[in-house]
Design a protein around this motif. Sequence first.
Motif, PDB file in Angstrom:
ATOM      1  N   PHE A 297      -5.381  -4.413   6.346  1.00 18.37           N
ATOM      2  CA  PHE A 297      -5.753  -3.282   5.497  1.00 18.37           C
ATOM      3  C   PHE A 297      -7.270  -3.110   5.452  1.00 18.37           C
ATOM      4  O   PHE A 297      -7.792  -1.999   5.562  1.00 18.37           O
ATOM      5  N   VAL A 430       3.199   1.745   7.890  1.00 19.75           N
ATOM      6  CA  VAL A 430       1.855   2.063   8.376  1.00 19.75           C
ATOM      7  C   VAL A 430       1.909   2.744   9.739  1.00 19.75           C
ATOM      8  O   VAL A 430       1.061   3.587  10.061  1.00 19.75           O
ATOM      9  N   TRP A 438       0.065   2.785   3.813  1.00 17.54           N
ATOM     10  CA  TRP A 438      -0.472   1.717   2.970  1.00 17.54           C
ATOM     11  C   TRP A 438      -0.221   2.004   1.496  1.00 17.54           C
ATOM     12  O   TRP A 438       0.122   1.097   0.732  1.00 17.54           O
TER      13      TRP A 438
END
Length: 475
Positions: A297, A430, A438
Amino acid sequence: MQCHADDTQAGDGPEAEQDEAPLLAQQPSCHTGPCSARCGLALVLHVSLFVAYVLRVSLSIAIVAMTNSSQQQPSPRLAPVYNWSAETQGIILSSFFYGYSLTQVLGGYCSGLFGGKPVLGSGLLLSSLLTLLVPRAAELGVSFLIGMQALLGLAEGVIFPAQYTLWAKWAPPLERSRLMNIADAGCTFGTFFALFVAGIICQSLGWPFVFYIFGSVGCAWCICWFLLVYEDPALHPWISDREQEHIVSSLSHQGSSHGRSLPLVAMAKSLPLWAITIACFCTDWLFYMLLTSMPTFMSNILHFDLRENGLLSSLPYIGNGLGHILAGLLADFLLARRVLGTAAVRKLFSALGMLLPAAFLVAVPYIGCSSTVVVVLLTLALTVISMTGSGVNINHIDIAPRYAGFLLGVTNTFGIVAGIIAPTAVGLLVSQDLQTGWRNAFFISAALNLFGLIFYIAFGSGTIQDWAREDTTAQ
């Protein structure tokens, strides 16, 4: 009605309140000093779990050097480099969890039959020996390395259930939180140590020495384990009479460890046990999702390079370990001062450890481009989730001390399944759309934690269940 000491702590209704005062008064005062035998067990278990997690995560760090063909500082030992694809590396690393999930219940059952000391010690010794063989398995081929990792998972799978079996014999009800959380903190500190040291070993000596050094240390520590640990206070040669009397009297209500038969039908019908199981699944979903997906992320969304700051990547482990210890001290303080009963304390710490991380996750998509704030929120989420260590994670011993190891094996298996599914779900979300994926991943994790907490608060308990008492026949 027969009186049970654990019933007195729950604070669930007038019956519990009626029993509480006389039972607490019967327990001799004996503080958990640093020289007490039970505190010594907590420290030995802390080191044992430290070693277990060093062995467990060593490959995840060494595999970078094992597959990096452009090493700037080649090892003087000319360590081999392998041309494994990202998919192959993922299979190698995940193979540990498939083995790990298979021996959770078996480890709990065997530790109830044969004792927690031999089961945990054997699992740790076998894990250490297998770690020594990892370089040779890599030389033989990917399939051998995958098999070795699965065997390592099988060996380590018995460690946590065996630990709970030991604590059921050693931890007085008003000291369980601090003793067990001191031991559990070894997991996160071991992870931090491995992250810090393994990279240095890879650069200076070559990646095979990560396994040689860690495996050798593990084998040496197993000697200490078998010499220092005793199955119960009655077998300990150096424990004081006062401490032994305190432990035995405070646990006299719960009976001995289980035999070959188990009340499986009653367990399957037990709502308090289902409350623990569902809450553990939801908590582990969030924990493993953060642990495995946070670096991705930060790279994909924040364009942040974690390699620029090693301290930043280790903060969650430091915070999680310290959080375990502090939460344990606070939980036992509330119980000892009779501020709250057992059930209330477990639900309070579960609520803090599940709600706050969920709130942090929900807030992340709305922060904008402030990478510093996002990193702080994610780090806090992994730190605060440690409060469940004084909540749902040790509730097994409250409701069924005789079967604590077996029940931990059951709930841990569900948690491992969550750990396998969560990263896969994140990848699927994702892959469809980066930003939306996300956000949805964070929202799903938060929603699961909220559901698990509501179910646990509704059906969780702090009292010994009827099917867990020694005079109850197996069903």
